[in-house]
Design an enzyme around this catalytic site. Structure first.
Site, PDB file in Angstrom:
ATOM      1  N   ASN A   1       1.534   2.976  11.242  1.00  0.00           N
ATOM      2  CA  ASN A   1       0.752   3.489  12.375  1.00  0.00           C
ATOM      3  C   ASN A   1       1.028   2.615  13.585  1.00  0.00           C
ATOM      4  OD1 ASN A   1      -0.958   1.565  10.541  1.00  0.00           O
ATOM      5  ND2 ASN A   1      -1.766   1.315  12.609  1.00  0.00           N
TER       6      ASN A   1
ATOM      7  N   HIS B   1      -5.710  -9.278  -2.029  1.00  0.00           N
ATOM      8  CA  HIS B   1      -5.897  -9.611  -0.616  1.00  0.00           C
ATOM      9  C   HIS B   1      -7.121 -10.512  -0.447  1.00  0.00           C
ATOM     10  CE1 HIS B   1      -4.018  -5.587  -0.814  1.00  0.00           C
ATOM     11  NE2 HIS B   1      -3.330  -5.963   0.255  1.00  0.00           N
TER      12      HIS B   1
ATOM     13  N   HIS C   1      -7.154   4.083   6.788  1.00  0.00           N
ATOM     14  CA  HIS C   1      -6.335   3.782   5.605  1.00  0.00           C
ATOM     15  C   HIS C   1      -5.617   5.053   5.149  1.00  0.00           C
ATOM     16  CE1 HIS C   1      -4.893   1.515   2.217  1.00  0.00           C
ATOM     17  NE2 HIS C   1      -5.487   2.286   1.337  1.00  0.00           N
TER      18      HIS C   1
ATOM     19  N   ALA D   1       2.388  -2.520   4.355  1.00  0.00           N
ATOM     20  CA  ALA D   1       2.140  -1.557   5.425  1.00  0.00           C
ATOM     21  C   ALA D   1       1.654  -2.358   6.624  1.00  0.00           C
ATOM     22  CB  ALA D   1       1.071  -0.572   4.983  1.00  0.00           C
TER      23      ALA D   1
ATOM     24  N   TYR E   1      -9.185 -10.215   1.920  1.00  0.00           N
ATOM     25  CA  TYR E   1     -10.339  -9.397   2.349  1.00  0.00           C
ATOM     26  C   TYR E   1     -11.093  -8.777   1.176  1.00  0.00           C
ATOM     27  CZ  TYR E   1      -7.244  -5.279   1.902  1.00  0.00           C
ATOM     28  OH  TYR E   1      -6.383  -4.333   1.429  1.00  0.00           O
ATOM     29  N   GLU E   2     -10.459  -8.746   0.005  1.00  0.00           N
ATOM     30  CA  GLU E   2     -11.175  -8.232  -1.171  1.00  0.00           C
ATOM     31  C   GLU E   2     -12.189  -9.264  -1.686  1.00  0.00           C
ATOM     32  OE1 GLU E   2      -8.499  -5.744  -3.986  1.00  0.00           O
ATOM     33  OE2 GLU E   2      -7.135  -7.048  -2.885  1.00  0.00           O
TER      34      GLU E   2
ATOM     35  N   HIS F   1      -2.884   0.657  -4.682  1.00  0.00           N
ATOM     36  CA  HIS F   1      -2.452  -0.538  -5.426  1.00  0.00           C
ATOM     37  C   HIS F   1      -2.861  -0.343  -6.884  1.00  0.00           C
ATOM     38  CE1 HIS F   1      -1.430  -3.375  -2.084  1.00  0.00           C
ATOM     39  NE2 HIS F   1      -2.149  -2.506  -1.404  1.00  0.00           N
TER      40      HIS F   1
ATOM     41  N   MET G   1      -2.420  -7.249   6.913  1.00  0.00           N
ATOM     42  CA  MET G   1      -3.451  -8.055   6.236  1.00  0.00           C
ATOM     43  C   MET G   1      -2.947  -8.701   4.948  1.00  0.00           C
ATOM     44  SD  MET G   1      -6.495  -5.235   6.571  1.00  0.00           S
ATOM     45  CE  MET G   1      -6.653  -4.215   8.047  1.00  0.00           C
ATOM     46  N   SER G   2      -1.639  -8.832   4.807  1.00  0.00           N
ATOM     47  CA  SER G   2      -1.126  -9.398   3.548  1.00  0.00           C
ATOM     48  C   SER G   2       0.118 -10.237   3.820  1.00  0.00           C
ATOM     49  CB  SER G   2      -0.790  -8.257   2.577  1.00  0.00           C
ATOM     50  OG  SER G   2       0.319  -7.525   3.050  1.00  0.00           O
TER      51      SER G   2
ATOM     52  N   SER H   1       0.817  -1.222   0.000  1.00  0.00           N
ATOM     53  CA  SER H   1       0.000   0.000   0.000  1.00  0.00           C
ATOM     54  C   SER H   1       0.846   1.267   0.000  1.00  0.00           C
ATOM     55  CB  SER H   1      -0.883   0.054   1.255  1.00  0.00           C
ATOM     56  OG  SER H   1      -1.906  -0.883   1.161  1.00  0.00           O
TER      57      SER H   1
HETATM   58  N1  HPA Z   1      -3.468  -3.373  11.288  1.00  0.00           N
HETATM   59  C1  HPA Z   1      -3.575  -4.207  10.231  1.00  0.00           C
HETATM   60  N2  HPA Z   1      -3.105  -3.903   9.035  1.00  0.00           N
HETATM   61  C2  HPA Z   1      -2.477  -2.729   8.882  1.00  0.00           C
HETATM   62  C3  HPA Z   1      -2.326  -1.833   9.939  1.00  0.00           C
HETATM   63  C4  HPA Z   1      -2.848  -2.172  11.217  1.00  0.00           C
HETATM   64  O1  HPA Z   1      -2.737  -1.424  12.202  1.00  0.00           O
HETATM   65  N3  HPA Z   1      -1.657  -0.751   9.438  1.00  0.00           N
HETATM   66  C5  HPA Z   1      -1.420  -1.011   8.133  1.00  0.00           C
HETATM   67  N4  HPA Z   1      -1.915  -2.211   7.787  1.00  0.00           N
END
Ligand code: HPA
Length: 276
Positions: free
Chosen positions: A239, A87, A251, A117, A89-90, A65, A215-216, A34
């Site tokens: 973050n 992903h 996001h 990320a 989740y998509e 993406h 998540m990847s 990302s």
């Molecule tokens: N959690 C899950 N996936 C993420 C995060 C997070 O805090 N930050 C970026 N991708």
């Protein structure tokens, strides 16, 4: 071989043939997470192929993406850069999530860098830090290697004790030190998303030994490991994770932080690629 597996193999071969017809072959592949697409600008003699023109590749639905595969040179290294990944989740099935890895393997590519990320759980981490993945915890609720086995891909029961190549990790640290960049190392926990975690889940992950969460990456890493591809993975801590961060997660924050570190991240990746 069942009809279903034969279809899967045909998909991989068709996608690989389309890539081969459009792009020169490369030895190293980089999957850009990302907001981390700018490495692509460092590629010389770059030729681009849209995922739309690769059979069986869906279009990415996530902002940040772009859905392009690039082939070109960084120094003397020949690279593929995949800007955009699929992903779970998509809504994609696990085999689609790892399709790009299968295709890269089919194309003879045996070295992979995965980027992503991630949320920082380790209290030593700050937003903007980069973290070499030493190991992972798969809590995504699935394993993409489930299903009928194809001998060509490797072992039915792959060993994962050194899946994030030790020498590549050492190389990444060596280069970061040369460039005067801070580079963390830790355990990445892969979840399915698309929700960020609850603060209670983050406390649990911390107890379990996770330093970062995302998540990847885990599914692709599992596929790469099975197929004997040498692997390096680096997270951008965009973050602090839920409950550690003082503000709600978004996001947008993920994209803003990755934009901020993109240039440094690209410089690091570029040097690593040249020396892999
Ligand atoms: N959690 C899950 N996936 C993420 C995060 C997070 O805090 N930050 C970026 N991708």
């Amino acid at each position: 071989m069942s009809e279903q597996l034969a279809q899967e193999v045909t998909k991989i071969k068709e996608a690989a043939a389309a890539v081969d017809a459009a792009l020169p072959r490369a030895d190293i592949a980089v999957v850009l997470g990302s907001g981390l697409g700018s490495l692509a600008q460092n590629i010389e003699d770059a030729q681009t192929l849209s995922y739309q023109d690769i059979p069986h590749f869906p279009q990415p639905t996530v902002i940040g993406h772009s859905g392009t595969m690039i082939s070109g040179r960084i120094g003397s290294a020949r690279v593929y850069a995949l800007s955009g990944r699929f992903h779970y989740y998509e809504g994609h099935d696990p085999h689609t999530v790892i399709l790009p890895m299968r295709v890269l393997h089919q194309l003879g590519c045996r070295k992979v860098i995965l980027t992503n990320a991630a949320g920082g759980i380790n209290p030593q981490f700050a937003p903007g830090d980069l973290m070499v993945i030493r190991d992972h915890i798969n809590l995504a609720g699935y394993n993409p290697l489930r299903g009928e086995h194809c001998e060509e891909w490797g072992e039915r029961f792959p060993d994962m004790s050194n899946m994030y190549d030790k020498d590549y990790r050492a190389l990444a640290h060596h280069i970061a030190a040369e460039l005067g960049m801070k580079l963390q190392e830790g355990v990445y926990c892969g979840l399915s998303g698309p929700t960020f975690e609850t603060p209670a889940e983050i406390r649990m992950l911390s107890v379990l030994g996770a330093d970062a969460v995302g998540m990847s990456t885990v599914p692709e890493a599992l596929a790469a490991c099975q197929m004997g591809m040498r692997l390096l993975a680096i997270s951008c801590v965009t973050n602090l994770a839920a409950g550690i961060s003082k503000h709600p997660l978004s996001h947008q924050e993920v994209m803003e932080t990755s934009k901020m570190v993109e240039r440094n991240f690209s410089a690091l990746l570029k040097e690593i690629i040249v020396r892999m």
